[in-house]
Write a protein that holds these residues in place. Structure first.
Motif, PDB file in Angstrom:
ATOM      1  N   ALA A  39       0.808  -1.231   0.000  1.00 18.40           N
ATOM      2  CA  ALA A  39       0.000   0.000   0.000  1.00 18.40           C
ATOM      3  C   ALA A  39       0.837   1.275   0.000  1.00 18.40           C
ATOM      4  O   ALA A  39       0.623   2.159  -0.856  1.00 18.40           O
ATOM      5  CB  ALA A  39      -0.971  -0.014   1.180  1.00 18.40           C
ATOM      6  N   PRO A  40       1.805   1.443   0.909  1.00 21.61           N
ATOM      7  CA  PRO A  40       2.578   2.689   0.870  1.00 21.61           C
ATOM      8  C   PRO A  40       3.475   2.804  -0.353  1.00 21.61           C
ATOM      9  O   PRO A  40       3.772   3.915  -0.804  1.00 21.61           O
ATOM     10  CB  PRO A  40       3.401   2.634   2.165  1.00 21.61           C
ATOM     11  N   VAL A  41       3.888   1.672  -0.903  1.00 21.56           N
ATOM     12  CA  VAL A  41       4.689   1.707  -2.132  1.00 21.56           C
ATOM     13  C   VAL A  41       3.858   2.307  -3.266  1.00 21.56           C
ATOM     14  O   VAL A  41       4.332   3.169  -4.021  1.00 21.56           O
ATOM     15  CB  VAL A  41       5.181   0.298  -2.502  1.00 21.56           C
ATOM     16  N   LEU A  42       2.616   1.865  -3.376  1.00 23.44           N
ATOM     17  CA  LEU A  42       1.753   2.394  -4.429  1.00 23.44           C
ATOM     18  C   LEU A  42       1.555   3.896  -4.275  1.00 23.44           C
ATOM     19  O   LEU A  42       1.631   4.654  -5.262  1.00 23.44           O
ATOM     20  CB  LEU A  42       0.404   1.673  -4.404  1.00 23.44           C
ATOM     21  N   ASP A  43       1.309   4.331  -3.049  1.00 21.14           N
ATOM     22  CA  ASP A  43       1.111   5.770  -2.811  1.00 21.14           C
ATOM     23  C   ASP A  43       2.366   6.565  -3.173  1.00 21.14           C
ATOM     24  O   ASP A  43       2.279   7.634  -3.799  1.00 21.14           O
ATOM     25  CB  ASP A  43       0.750   6.016  -1.350  1.00 21.14           C
ATOM     26  N   ARG A  44       3.529   6.059  -2.780  1.00 20.99           N
ATOM     27  CA  ARG A  44       4.774   6.768  -3.077  1.00 20.99           C
ATOM     28  C   ARG A  44       5.054   6.808  -4.578  1.00 20.99           C
ATOM     29  O   ARG A  44       5.529   7.826  -5.098  1.00 20.99           O
ATOM     30  CB  ARG A  44       5.940   6.103  -2.349  1.00 20.99           C
ATOM     31  N   VAL A  45       4.791   5.719  -5.250  1.00 15.93           N
ATOM     32  CA  VAL A  45       5.001   5.708  -6.695  1.00 15.93           C
ATOM     33  C   VAL A  45       4.114   6.747  -7.364  1.00 15.93           C
ATOM     34  O   VAL A  45       4.559   7.511  -8.237  1.00 15.93           O
ATOM     35  CB  VAL A  45       4.735   4.302  -7.280  1.00 15.93           C
ATOM     36  N   VAL A  46       2.841   6.820  -6.951  1.00 18.54           N
ATOM     37  CA  VAL A  46       1.940   7.824  -7.523  1.00 18.54           C
ATOM     38  C   VAL A  46       2.453   9.235  -7.250  1.00 18.54           C
ATOM     39  O   VAL A  46       2.492  10.091  -8.145  1.00 18.54           O
ATOM     40  CB  VAL A  46       0.513   7.649  -6.983  1.00 18.54           C
ATOM     41  N   GLN A  47       2.865   9.486  -6.031  1.00 18.59           N
ATOM     42  CA  GLN A  47       3.387  10.812  -5.679  1.00 18.59           C
ATOM     43  C   GLN A  47       4.591  11.179  -6.524  1.00 18.59           C
ATOM     44  O   GLN A  47       4.694  12.309  -7.035  1.00 18.59           O
ATOM     45  CB  GLN A  47       3.748  10.853  -4.200  1.00 18.59           C
ATOM     46  N   GLN A  48       5.505  10.244  -6.677  1.00 21.02           N
ATOM     47  CA  GLN A  48       6.712  10.532  -7.451  1.00 21.02           C
ATOM     48  C   GLN A  48       6.434  10.673  -8.939  1.00 21.02           C
ATOM     49  O   GLN A  48       7.062  11.481  -9.628  1.00 21.02           O
ATOM     50  CB  GLN A  48       7.757   9.437  -7.200  1.00 21.02           C
ATOM     51  N   LEU A  49       5.471   9.916  -9.444  1.00 17.16           N
ATOM     52  CA  LEU A  49       5.087  10.093 -10.838  1.00 17.16           C
ATOM     53  C   LEU A  49       4.487  11.475 -11.083  1.00 17.16           C
ATOM     54  O   LEU A  49       4.745  12.103 -12.115  1.00 17.16           O
ATOM     55  CB  LEU A  49       4.065   9.023 -11.238  1.00 17.16           C
ATOM     56  N   GLN A  50       3.717  11.937 -10.129  1.00 14.89           N
ATOM     57  CA  GLN A  50       3.032  13.222 -10.295  1.00 14.89           C
ATOM     58  C   GLN A  50       3.943  14.424 -10.093  1.00 14.89           C
ATOM     59  O   GLN A  50       3.742  15.479 -10.691  1.00 14.89           O
ATOM     60  CB  GLN A  50       1.840  13.287  -9.328  1.00 14.89           C
ATOM     61  N   HIS A  51       4.960  14.247  -9.257  1.00 16.93           N
ATOM     62  CA  HIS A  51       5.808  15.385  -8.912  1.00 16.93           C
ATOM     63  C   HIS A  51       7.228  15.295  -9.477  1.00 16.93           C
ATOM     64  O   HIS A  51       8.027  16.196  -9.274  1.00 16.93           O
ATOM     65  CB  HIS A  51       5.878  15.550  -7.392  1.00 16.93           C
ATOM     66  N   GLY A  52       7.506  14.181 -10.154  1.00 19.16           N
ATOM     67  CA  GLY A  52       8.798  14.043 -10.805  1.00 19.16           C
ATOM     68  C   GLY A  52       9.937  13.766  -9.860  1.00 19.16           C
ATOM     69  O   GLY A  52       9.776  13.552  -8.689  1.00 19.16           O
TER      70      GLY A  52
END
Length: 242
Positions: free
Chosen positions: A229-242
């Motif tokens: 779960a936290p991996v998915l959230d972090r991946v989304v955050q990093q994809l969105q913010h570069g």
């Protein structure tokens, strides 16, 4: 829910969607595969543990899941429609006599399961484009032909689009897991569903294969859902913010 798939949670644009092609060992009553029923509880019929991990994630995080609703022996959704393995006549050394079909019967099987599954997934992604797709599978602790144990706790797979995979691998490693980069097999060789729905349409994704002995019971399934779960959230955050 349909014969071919079921949807858990509420898909939403900008959310996370789990896709599990091999989440069920269900065989419809009017299909006789001609096999020992005990095989339906083995890897040739189902990716053990993935449905339960997906259910935990949907319940605990609010993401959505799109799950295959028949055994891969009835129809393997992670293949192209013209591949023999889509309706396998043999699997892992076992004959599947009920899949020795004439052309007409094969087309009917595809029309009943394969096309509804992929058409529904395409429609869902078009209506609710996700920020990330997790393509979820599981793999056996060792090959049937080998006594050599597989050392990886999980593998991350991808084809041409490496955006999410490159972010996910170190995040999973930071949680103490041994991660196979394109192991135990390569997403460049077997990635049909994600090639069709993610790569072709620019949706960020990564494939995650979890070793089956780690998610074979409720304790392991809950543990891995909490890890993912936290991996998915972090991946989304990093994809969105570069």
């Amino acid at each position: 829910m349909s014969e071919a798939y079921r949807i858990l949670g509420t898909p939403r644009a900008g959310g996370i969607l789990i896709v599990a092609d091999h989440a069920s060992n269900r065989v419809p009553e009017d299909i006789d595969l001609g096999i020992d029923p005990t095989l339906l509880d083995q890897h040739i019929a189902i990716d053990i543990g993935v449905a339960e991990v997906a259910e935990f994630l949907v319940r605990e995080t609010g993401c959505a899941a799109f799950l295959g609703n028949v055994s891969r022996l009835v129809c393997d959704f992670n293949r192209d429609e013209d591949q023999p393995g889509t309706i396998p006549a043999t699997s892992d050394g076992h004959a599947i006599p009920g899949n020795e079909l004439c052309d007409t019967a094969r087309e009917a099987r595809l029309a009943r399961f394969f096309f509804p599954y992929h058409n529904a997934l395409a429609a869902l992604l078009a209506e609710h484009p996700p920020a990330l797709i997790l393509s979820l599978y599981s793999f056996t602790p060792r090959l049937a032909s080998s006594d050599e144990p597989r050392p990886w706790h999980c593998g991350v797979l991808y084809n041409e689009d490496e955006r999410a995979a490159r972010l996910a691998i170190p995040l999973i490693e930071q949680r103490g897991m041994i991660v196979g980069d394109q192991l135990p097999y390569s997403g460049k060789l077997l990635n049909a569903t994600m090639n069709r729905h993610a790569e072709a349409n620019g949706h960020p994704y990564f494939g995650l294969e979890v070793r089956q002995d780690l998610i074979g019971d409720a304790v392991g399934q809950a543990r891995w859902a909490a890890l993912i779960a936290p991996v998915l959230d972090r991946v989304v955050q990093q994809l969105q913010h570069g």
